[in-house]
Design an enzyme around this catalytic site. Structure first.
Site, mmCIF file in Angstrom:
data_model
loop_
_atom_site.group_PDB
_atom_site.id
_atom_site.type_symbol
_atom_site.label_atom_id
_atom_site.label_comp_id
_atom_site.label_asym_id
_atom_site.label_seq_id
_atom_site.Cartn_x
_atom_site.Cartn_y
_atom_site.Cartn_z
ATOM 1 N N GLY A 9 9.465 -3.714 0.830
ATOM 2 C CA GLY A 9 8.424 -2.611 0.522
ATOM 3 C C GLY A 9 7.622 -2.298 1.754
ATOM 4 O O GLY A 9 8.126 -2.915 2.830
ATOM 5 N N CYS A 42 6.650 6.643 -3.010
ATOM 6 C CA CYS A 42 5.661 7.656 -3.273
ATOM 7 C C CYS A 42 6.331 8.978 -3.346
ATOM 8 O O CYS A 42 5.614 9.986 -3.917
ATOM 9 C CB CYS A 42 4.543 7.528 -2.378
ATOM 10 N N VAL A 74 15.732 -13.258 -4.946
ATOM 11 C CA VAL A 74 15.135 -14.279 -4.800
ATOM 12 C C VAL A 74 14.613 -15.035 -6.327
ATOM 13 O O VAL A 74 13.907 -14.336 -6.888
ATOM 14 C CB VAL A 74 13.864 -14.478 -3.805
ATOM 15 N N GLY A 110 6.169 -6.978 -4.589
ATOM 16 C CA GLY A 110 5.870 -5.700 -5.401
ATOM 17 C C GLY A 110 5.544 -5.733 -6.696
ATOM 18 O O GLY A 110 5.186 -6.963 -7.174
ATOM 19 N N GLU A 179 -2.541 10.296 -23.003
ATOM 20 C CA GLU A 179 -3.583 9.315 -22.337
ATOM 21 C C GLU A 179 -4.410 8.801 -23.605
ATOM 22 O O GLU A 179 -5.132 9.448 -23.971
ATOM 23 C CB GLU A 179 -4.117 10.081 -20.769
ATOM 24 N N GLY A 249 1.450 2.580 -15.474
ATOM 25 C CA GLY A 249 1.152 1.875 -14.102
ATOM 26 C C GLY A 249 1.941 0.468 -13.940
ATOM 27 O O GLY A 249 3.210 0.697 -14.527
ATOM 28 N N PRO A 280 -1.048 -23.107 3.079
ATOM 29 C CA PRO A 280 -1.292 -22.337 4.382
ATOM 30 C C PRO A 280 -0.093 -21.641 5.171
ATOM 31 O O PRO A 280 -0.220 -20.711 5.784
ATOM 32 C CB PRO A 280 -1.608 -23.663 5.433
ATOM 33 N N TYR A 283 2.069 -16.661 2.685
ATOM 34 C CA TYR A 283 1.397 -15.517 2.510
ATOM 35 C C TYR A 283 1.719 -14.550 1.763
ATOM 36 O O TYR A 283 2.890 -14.530 1.221
ATOM 37 C CB TYR A 283 1.235 -14.735 3.777
#
Length: 457
Positions: A9, A42, A74, A110, A179, A249, A280, A283
């Protein structure tokens, strides 16, 4: 050194590009579950509307000499062995398990569409109930409504829900947005600013129902009959619909990271300013991470491509030996519904609490005598004690995002509303007004501050 990136992404792409710029010799391997490289997610509502083709929103990874492993899922991260386990899904009948070693690992997997607990939803997904998560979802929805005028319910009035609702209305559908909160764009706008946007939506023919939680779908043989509300909503509390779209969402799936011993918060994977996890050499970036608010350092999440790319740049550089930092998120946001821009940054009034002052203004984007002037509404959120700007919202047919970009910069710089009011904005009657609406909103907040000071005297 070998860098492995999980997910192609925005965060994954820019992690790879940044790592390559920092170290020309680094070996980069990207693993992704899709059949193709890049999806510009998007653009999905605009694809649904017909403004974009599938070729427009599917692209390729820039050629930076990275190994791209598509159709690989994965399933495990093994930090002690510094490897990941993936299923090779190219053979659908017999997926092979493979292991990929790494020196540095960046997780950019993501978030997926969140499906709330609604009775009947799970069985009807892909039939008459749809999510907005991939081009396959949009294609399935498109086939369902193709050539037919249908009554459609969109569950959720956030950016994706409203963008999809507008796209379907443009295609001639009868659209209702439902909503649970009291207004649209609940994560971006205050009620008073949302009402400006809702006026445009209603004028477009979109029906809006607020404070109504959906508890179930009624169906016969995979065809939606009606929607059950948990409260009475509007003048027709239980209308019939042909199709429902869930746009409530996204949520990240954290199980794989938790199983690997990677620390997670309630909102996502925990990272430091270098985008490092508690390991470490590992990430994390993008929609999967829990961040800190740039304003007050509270736990924060911002599932926006603009944030993911910045995090990717930081993580990629650091994984390749750099020393970059990501200070925190403001969630600077914009969407465009038809010709209407809706934008915001930082805290809204509810996020900021009670110790605030707001400055609000409505003005024209240019002098009326100079051409076609459009109305633009701007609202500033200011900390009462320090006068520091901590948020802003803008709604209008032109220039909303430009004003929010200015305020985002001001917040990053720690500016007060007095500092903002002292900025010199460019002026030309063909493009702007001499007394910009943003300056008017700032002056409005300053008048409130000065009035409060005088009362104390």
């Amino acid at each position: 050194m070998k860098l492995v990136i999980l997910g192609l992404g925005t965060g994954g792409i820019f992690s790879a590009i940044s790592a390559r710029k920092h170290d020309r010799q680094i070996s980069i391997c990207v693993i992704d579950n899709k059949d193709f490289e890049v999806l510009h997610s998007c653009g999905l509502p605009y694809f649904l509307e017909g403004r974009l083709s599938s070729k427009s929103i599917i692209g390729n990874m820039p050629d930076i000499g990275a190994e791209i492993m598509l159709r690989h899922e994965v399933i495990a991260i093994e930090p002690e062995k510094k490897r990941v386990c993936a299923l090779d899904k190219k053979d659908k009948k017999n997926s092979k398990r493979i292991y990929v070693n790494y020196d540095k690992l960046i997780i950019s997997t993501g978030a997926k569409a969140f499906i709330p607990e609604i009775a009947g939803a799970e069985k009807l997904i892909g039939k008459c109930v749809f999510k907005i998560d991939s081009i396959d979802d949009i294609s399935a929805l498109d086939r369902s409504i193709d050539g037919k005028k249908k009554r459609i319910a969109v569950i959720g009035a956030g950016a994706i829900g409203i963008e999809v609702a507008y796209a379907l209305k443009k295609r001639g559908m009868d659209v209702t947005v439902i909503e649970s909160m009291e207004h649209s764009f609940p994560n971006a706008l205050d009620l008073d600013m949302a009402e400006v946007a809702e006026k445009h939506l209603k004028a477009s023919g979109i029906r809006l129902i607020f404070k109504a939680r959906v508890k179930g779908f009624n169906s016969k043989k995979g065809s939606l009959d009606s929607i059950d509300f948990c409260c009475q909503a509007g003048d027709d509390p239980n209308p019939d619909f042909d199709v429902a779209i869930i746009a409530t969402g996204t949520r990240p799936d954290l199980k794989m990271m938790q199983d690997a011993g990677i620390r997670c918060g309630k909102l996502g994977v925990l990272v430091n300013k270098r985008m490092q996890t508690n390991y470490p050499d590992i990430y994390a970036v993008g929609d999967i991470v829990q961040l800190r608010s740039l304003i007050d350092k509270r736990p924060w999440v911002t599932r926006l491509a603009s944030a993911a790319y910045k995090q990717g740049i930081v993580a990629g550089a650091n994984a390749a030996g750099g020393k970059r930092v990501y200070d925190g998120a403001l969630t600077s946001f914009v969407t465009k519904i038809g010709d209407l821009e809706i934008a915001s940054t930082g805290f809204g009034s509810e996020d900021a609490g009670t110790d605030i002052i707001t400055g609000k203004a409505k003005a024209l984007t240019m002098p009326e005598w100079a051409g076609k002037a459009e109305e633009l509404y701007v609202k500033l959120i200011v900390e009462k004690k320090t006068h520091r700007i901590i948020g802003a919202q803008a709604v209008g047919f032109k220039g909303a995002s430009h004003r929010i970009d200015v305020v985002s910069t001001a917040i990053k710089a720690g500016m007060t509303v007095y500092d903002l009011a002292g900025l010199e904005m460019c002026y030309c009657p063909a493009v702007s007004d001499v007394y910009d609406v943003l300056m008017q909103a700032a002056d409005n907040a300053i008048r409130k501050i000065e009035t409060a000071k005088n009362r104390k005297k």
